[in-house]
Write an enzyme that holds these catalytic residues in place. Structure first.
Site, PDB file in Angstrom:
ATOM      1  N   ILE C 104       0.830  -1.198   0.000  1.00 20.05           N
ATOM      2  CA  ILE C 104       0.000   0.000   0.000  1.00 20.05           C
ATOM      3  C   ILE C 104       0.868   1.253   0.000  1.00 20.05           C
ATOM      4  CG2 ILE C 104      -1.777   1.271   1.293  1.00 20.05           C
ATOM      5  CD1 ILE C 104      -2.715  -1.385  -0.039  1.00 20.05           C
ATOM      6  N   THR C 133       2.833  -7.947   3.483  1.00 18.02           N
ATOM      7  CA  THR C 133       2.990  -7.979   2.022  1.00 18.02           C
ATOM      8  C   THR C 133       3.793  -9.182   1.534  1.00 18.02           C
ATOM      9  OG1 THR C 133       2.776  -5.593   1.863  1.00 18.02           O
ATOM     10  CG2 THR C 133       3.931  -6.690   0.066  1.00 18.02           C
ATOM     11  N   SER C 137      -0.784 -15.147  -0.077  1.00 14.44           N
ATOM     12  CA  SER C 137      -0.790 -16.068  -1.224  1.00 14.44           C
ATOM     13  C   SER C 137      -0.506 -15.367  -2.544  1.00 14.44           C
ATOM     14  CB  SER C 137      -2.134 -16.784  -1.364  1.00 14.44           C
ATOM     15  OG  SER C 137      -2.725 -17.006  -0.133  1.00 14.44           O
ATOM     16  N   HIS C 141      -7.583 -11.051  -5.939  1.00 13.92           N
ATOM     17  CA  HIS C 141      -8.969 -11.506  -5.857  1.00 13.92           C
ATOM     18  C   HIS C 141      -9.847 -10.777  -6.854  1.00 13.92           C
ATOM     19  CE1 HIS C 141      -8.586 -13.953  -2.195  1.00 13.92           C
ATOM     20  NE2 HIS C 141      -7.651 -13.086  -1.851  1.00 13.92           N
ATOM     21  N   ARG C 422      -2.518 -10.317   9.318  1.00 15.38           N
ATOM     22  CA  ARG C 422      -3.464  -9.409   8.672  1.00 15.38           C
ATOM     23  C   ARG C 422      -3.744  -8.247   9.612  1.00 15.38           C
ATOM     24  NH1 ARG C 422      -5.555 -14.592   8.448  1.00 15.38           N
ATOM     25  NH2 ARG C 422      -5.976 -15.503   6.409  1.00 15.38           N
ATOM     26  N   ILE C 447      -6.033  -2.589   6.100  1.00 14.49           N
ATOM     27  CA  ILE C 447      -5.910  -3.178   4.756  1.00 14.49           C
ATOM     28  C   ILE C 447      -5.467  -4.623   4.899  1.00 14.49           C
ATOM     29  CG2 ILE C 447      -4.969  -2.924   2.450  1.00 14.49           C
ATOM     30  CD1 ILE C 447      -6.394  -0.382   3.353  1.00 14.49           C
ATOM     31  N   CYS C 512      22.397 -20.905  -7.702  1.00 17.39           N
ATOM     32  CA  CYS C 512      21.274 -21.538  -7.005  1.00 17.39           C
ATOM     33  C   CYS C 512      20.866 -22.766  -7.799  1.00 17.39           C
ATOM     34  CB  CYS C 512      20.121 -20.545  -6.886  1.00 17.39           C
ATOM     35  SG  CYS C 512      18.554 -21.284  -6.431  1.00 17.39           S
ATOM     36  N   CYS C 554      22.836 -22.353  -2.135  1.00 15.47           N
ATOM     37  CA  CYS C 554      23.152 -20.978  -2.531  1.00 15.47           C
ATOM     38  C   CYS C 554      23.440 -20.069  -1.354  1.00 15.47           C
ATOM     39  CB  CYS C 554      22.033 -20.397  -3.378  1.00 15.47           C
ATOM     40  SG  CYS C 554      20.506 -20.146  -2.457  1.00 15.47           S
TER      41      CYS C 554
END
Lengths: 425, 128, 595
Positions: C104, C133, C137, C141, C422, C447, C512, C554
């Site tokens: 945000i 942030t 997932s 949405h 959250r 948010i 890596c 790595c």
């Protein structure tokens, strides 16, 4: 496109020994592709001694063991590409690799030997709950930091898992002046060799807590401590035995898994138990001309065994490219029987055997006074008494051609029989 | 005074629990060993326990930061930590050959510390 | 207290006493309720907060009730060491200060960088995207999960449509893989299933529920399509036999939430915004009801406009300004992520509809990252500690249950798990408003999901609010919306790889093993406009350590590159900023200490 006779993926102990053997067998154009900056693989960070008692009949440190092979390889015409990462292998034996000097390399090999070794299981794979701060390392990574990079991860250390590397790191941390609060092992027996229990843990009076595990890791930025608990017979933590142990570092020695991405990309058949390719007595995989050896096939306890089996693969690859390798006929499946977790090789071929085959067995449970029995079509074609079998110590069975040539049917079963079973008629 | 000491034998996978009974450092009895080698092992562990010392030494201008070293022969077990202290001040410069002597006659044991690999000149911050 | 406030207090008192908390003190001011007192359990604190929020006439809830038995108390050790983490010098003044570098804050920063303004963003961590942030997932949405009429739904629907353009400008991947809401034999509550004849419950599941969802979508402008069982099985061959029908929401998508945030931050910096990392706000300076500046642990910035985008700490920042009209009660969500070996096992995001729905969360689901790693979760747990991002054994078990839609999924392909918090308010809606008491202070709070999908619309809305409260905005002609991405070696064709290595040989050094990341990418990440100075910051930019070995291979290499490029000793490299050092010293240093 570069063309080679034998391409060897990985320049650790397996790759080095297989390269030497292939060279001895007369293969001209051999290329070892190594992702590290030098040959030797994981041995280079295993600075402790105890290597080489079978192969060299003396006890060497890891770097010395590697050095012997490196010196030999240097005397031959074997080509080596260092700092080179293999990105992909296909079943037509084409390799895509990359390094800074050559850029992208496309290599076509008549035969390939997979010898990438293994990697460590991580914290998440054993589902340890808690925070995710700095200070959680697998034992091999901590070993690399201390022994190669020259930095020490922590001052107060809790070790989970009594596998050999876990115990070796307990000693290493202690000798470097860190405090090892304890080694915790979820099983009721140590996961590594007794020699390491005595010389790495008991020598330094480090507590070894069997049937214990970590149930929580706590720490916002850096590890602040762990909760440990005793486990019941089904390995579930017992709530009221939980205890908080302040520490700044958690070291995990909770198992090794064969590096299997490239094996999968080459589309070779995989064994779900070992997590490595299925191989035959020549260490050939299900894809003709692709061989595999060492910890990429299954995790060994002794590097000497890796070197020995790598020679089988090197010889096999040499035989394959000059067409001497016996045609693949009548595969005989080798099955793990009573108290056997797995057997390698998983398949043997051929109508007539003219050499010993060494079978490697990992047992499921400790058992004393047992007999290993090889059954073919219900008939006991081989028996050997062993005083004790333990999961951390691989059982090796050398079976001679005259026995092998008596096999009928298409399946062998290898059992470890306990004392009671012996009573049976 | 008679005293008893317990050992786990490491000679073979049987891991026998062996008890050694002594009086004034004189071994009176060894029991619990499954074979002759067990008795030899605990006798040695009681009278003169020794261990190989393996560690690392910081290297200057080496292609890696640390040089692995070992004692040429095992040293008395009770000197291991003091040896580590002694060696913690040592620094070496690349190149080094496997077997090179790094520290002579540590703590007057008659045992020297030797390099256990070749280490050429390089820059360890090149990440390869 | 006015008459309306008195009414609220009376009504609420009755409710709270009835629930068995007679000691809670209640006051109200212009519809903002303040609660004080002490109860036993944290869950009771939460219950009381919701009771207040649901009372008629209440506009905001400030819940300062404490719990006697707190399982875990957050404490933050102050680490003063800065060094490489101090990326910019702190300006003396700015037109706008943004507090918080989550998606945000960074979106607002980038939005304001279109104008001739001096904008400073302050972030307490050593990178942007360090809190909620980074730990979600990454789902964009569609808005179908939100209650009709909420600000959440409005901004979600709008923001979703804006994502394609933004992601294209920022050069970050965005996949609209679509969501399948799956109605199964377990959708109806067991009680209902027990009493209804099966033909009726079948009818409800097959016809009525999809229709209700479809109608809701239509009303909100969300495209949806009912999916019959045969098609459902075709779309998702590995789905459980329990599946009856589905509703397909094609506008669902996924991004990497930290990647888009980093890209926004970089683009904002390119366009003149200053982002000061490792800078913590200690006070908001207010004089005569107007914002005057921000006091930080690195000095003071004068400013007349301050935007509070501080996520789970937004209530604390609002309190500093005397503009607190809400409480943030952290609600933890844990996610399990699997190996990309499992790519292709699912083709869309999946969510099983279970009735009745939890009013405060859409519930976990099965998603796939842009690179194809399936991830399950998140769950929803109220926690008392704003630093509690632990994943418990119980949570792992709960999340594994999300997978019941895929009975044969190989759970052993698990790579890792993580949790985020959250920033939930008791009103359970976004709280985006200019303060009426403190001129120049704008709260962008509460948010939570679908915050990511809404973020482009939120930034636009905040721009509008600033204009309304008097900020002069003149467009900058030189604004450049395009941000160059770090080349991703593993995604390139053979020819592109060859070319890249020729240009810069560091791209030939793959460091890596799991994700095939090269040294070139890591070095690039360290020298970007917003520099990566920690192992985790590098990881968020180029994926080192995100694969199955979790940094085993790595890790040492990334640490070495960081030390070299930042010109610091290896032992000063950290995982994610001051206090998270990877090492305690050089090998041998502990032996020297002993002496």
């Amino acid at each position: 496109m570069i063309e080679v006779d034998v391409a060897i993926i990985g320049g650790g102990p397996a790759g080095l020994a297989s390269a030497m053997k292939a060279c001895e067998e007369g293969v001209k154009d051999i290329l070892i592709i190594e992702r590290g900056m030098e040959l030797g693989g994981i041995l280079l960070q295993c600075i402790h001694d105890g290597f080489g008692t079978f192969i060299f009949e003396e006890t060497l440190t890891g770097p010395e063991y590697a050095q012997r092979y490196i010196d030999e390889v240097k005397k031959t015409g074997i080509n080596v590409k260092l700092n080179t990462m293999v990105l992909e292998i296909d079943s037509a034996k084409r390799i895509i690799a990359v390094n800074q000097e050559d850029g992208l390399l496309e290599i076509e090999a008549k035969a390939i030997i997979l010898s990438m070794g293994c990697r460590e299981r991580t914290r998440a794979q054993i589902l340890i709950p808690g925070d995710r701060p700095s200070g959680i390392y697998t034992a091999g990574v901590a070993q690399r930091y201390i022994n190669i990079e020259g930095v020490i991860p922590g001052k107060k250390v809790v070790i989970l898992g009594s596998g050999d590397i876990g115990m070796i790191m307990a000693r290493r941390f202690t000798l470097e002046g860190a405090e090892v609060e304890g080694v915790y092992e979820v099983m009721s027996n140590p996961g590594g060799l007794t020699r390491n229990v005595v010389q790495c843990v008991e020598d330094y009076e480090i507590p070894l807590h069997l049937s214990h595990t970590i149930t929580n890791i706590r720490g916002r930025r850096r590890v602040e401590g762990v909760t440990v608990a005793k486990v019941d017979s089904e390995m579930r933590p017992i709530k009221d035995t939980e205890r908080f142990v302040p520490c700044d570092t958690v070291i995990l020695s909770v198992g090794l898994i064969p590096e299997n991405e490239l094996s999968k990309s080459a589309d070779v058949g995989m064994d779900p138990i070992t997590n490595g390719p299925i191989v035959d007595e020549q260490m050939q995989t299900s894809v003709p001309g692709i061989f595999a050896c060492g910890n990429v096939v299954h995790v060994h306890d002794l590097v000497d065994d890796v070197s020995k089996v790598a020679e089988v693969a090197g010889k096999g690859a040499a035989g394959y490219i000059d067409g001497k390798l016996k045609k693949r006929r009548s595969p005989i499946k080798v099955r793990a029987g009573r108290n056997v977790k797995y057997v390698v090789p998983q398949i043997i071929h051929g109508e007539k055997f003219d050499e010993d085959i060494r079978f490697y067995l990992r047992v499921k449970e400790i058992e004393k006074s047992v007999k290993t029995v090889v059954l073919a079509d219900g008939e006991r074609i081989f028996e050997k008494k062993i005083k004790i079998v333990k999961p951390p110590e691989m059982v090796k069975l050398d079976i001679s051609p005259d026995i092998l040539n008596r096999i009928t049917g298409d399946e062998l079963i290898i059992d470890v029989e306990g004392e009671e079973d012996e009573e049976k008629p | 005074m008679k005293r008893s000491h317990n050992f786990t034998c490491i000679v073979c996978p049987m891991s026998c629990q062996i008890e050694l009974i002594e009086e004034d450092d004189k071994i009176l009895e060894v029991r619990g060993n499954g074979c002759k080698r067990g008795e030899e092992y605990v006798t040695e562990e009681f009278t003169n326990p020794v261990r190989m010392l393996t560690t690392t030494i910081p290297v200057q201008e080496g292609r890696i930061a640390m040089l692995p070293v070992r004692s040429e022969r095992p040293v008395p077990k009770n000197l291991l930590r003091r040896c580590m202290k002694e060696l913690s001040k040592v620094r070496v410069k690349a190149p080094v050959r496997c077997g090179d002597m790094i520290y002579e006659n540590i703590l007057d044991t008659g045992v020297s510390i030797i390099s256990s690999r070749d280490l050429s000149i390089g820059n360890c911050s090149e990440v390869r | 207290m006015g008459g309306r406030d008195q009414k609220i207090v009376k009504k609420l008192e009755k409710k709270i006493v009835k629930k068995g908390f007679p000691d809670v003190k209640i006051s109200a001011d212009e519809g903002i309720v303040r609660l004080n007192g002490r109860v036993n359990l944290w869950s009771e604190v939460i219950t009381i907060g919701y009771l207040a929020a649901k009372t008629k006439g209440v506009k905001g809830v400030i819940n300062d009730v404490t719990a006697g038995e707190i399982e875990r108390k957050g404490e933050e050790k102050k680490v003063t060491k800065r060094g490489v983490y101090e990326n910019v010098s702190l300006p003396k003044r700015a037109d706008v200060v943004i507090v918080g570098g989550g998606v945000i804050g960074c979106f607002i920063a980038r939005e304001l960088s279109r104008y001739k303004l001096d904008v400073v963003l302050l972030e307490k961590e050593s990178d942007v995207a360090c809190e909620a942030t980074k730990a979600n997932s990454g789902v964009v949405h569609s808005g179908i999960g939100e209650s009709s009429g909420t600000l959440k739904q409005k901004l979600n629907v709008k923001g979703n449509k804006m994502c394609d353009k933004v992601c294209e400008e920022l050069n970050v991947p965005f996949e609209r893989d679509g969501l399948l809401i799956v109605i199964t034999t377990e959708t109806l509550p067991p009680k209902v299933r027990k009493v209804l004849p099966s033909f009726i419950s079948n009818f409800i599941c097959e016809k009525i529920i999809p229709y209700v969802i479809f109608r809701k979508g239509k009303k909100a402008g969300i495209p949806l399509r009912p999916v019959k069982r045969e098609e459902l099985l075709e779309m998702e061959p590995n789905i459980t036999d329990k599946a009856i029908v589905g509703v397909y929401s094609p506008t669902y998508g996924v991004v990497y939430p930290y990647e888009i945030t980093i890209a926004l931050a970089e683009n904002a910096i390119q366009n003149g915004v200053k982002i000061a990392l490792n800078t913590e706000v200690e006070d908001i300076l207010v004089e005569d009801g107007k914002v005057k500046g921000v006091l930080t642990d690195r000095g003071t910035i004068e400013a007349e406009y301050v935007i509070n985008a501080a996520g789970i700490f937004a209530d604390e920042v609002a309190e500093m300004a005397g503009a607190r009209e809400f409480s943030i009660h952290p609600r933890k969500g844990s996610i399990i992520i699997f190996d990309k070996d499992m790519k292709g096992y699912i083709n869309h995001s999946l969510s099983e509809l279970i009735l009745p729905q939890d009013p405060h969360t859409k519930g976990g689901g099965i998603f796939t990252t842009v690179d194809g790693n399936p991830n399950w979760g998140p769950d929803a747990i109220e926690v008392s500690d704003k630093y509690d991002k632990s994943v418990t054994a119980e949570e792992i078990d709960t999340i594994f249950e999300c997978g019941s839609l895929l009975p044969d999924f190989q759970k052993s392909s698990l790579i890792t798990y993580f949790a985020g918090l959250r920033a939930a308010t008791y009103e359970e809606d976004f709280f985006i408003k200019a303060s009426e008491n403190v001129l120049g202070f704008v709260n962008v709070a509460g948010i939570q999901s679908p915050g990511l999908a809404s973020s482009p619309a939120i930034a636009e809305m905040v721009r509008g609010i600033l204009r309304e409260i008097g900020l002069k905005m003149r467009e900058k002609e030189e604004f450049n919306p395009i941000r160059r991405a770090i080349p991703k070696f593993s995604n390139l064709s053979i020819e592109e790889k060859k070319k890249l290595i020729k240009e810069n040989p560091l791209y030939g050094n793959v460091i890596c093993r799991c994700e095939h990341v090269t040294e070139g990418e890591v070095v690039d990440a360290i020298h970007r406009p917003l520099p990566a100075t920690t192992v985790d910051a590098v990881k968020r930019r180029v994926r080192t350590g995100m694969g199955r070995c979790q940094g085993g291979f790595c890790g040492p290499k990334v640490a070495r590159i960081l030390a070299r490029e930042l010109n610091i000793p290896l032992e000063e490299v950290t995982k994610d900023g001051p206090g998270s050092n990877l090492f305690v010293g050089k090998t041998k240093s502990l032996l020297a200490e002993e002496a």
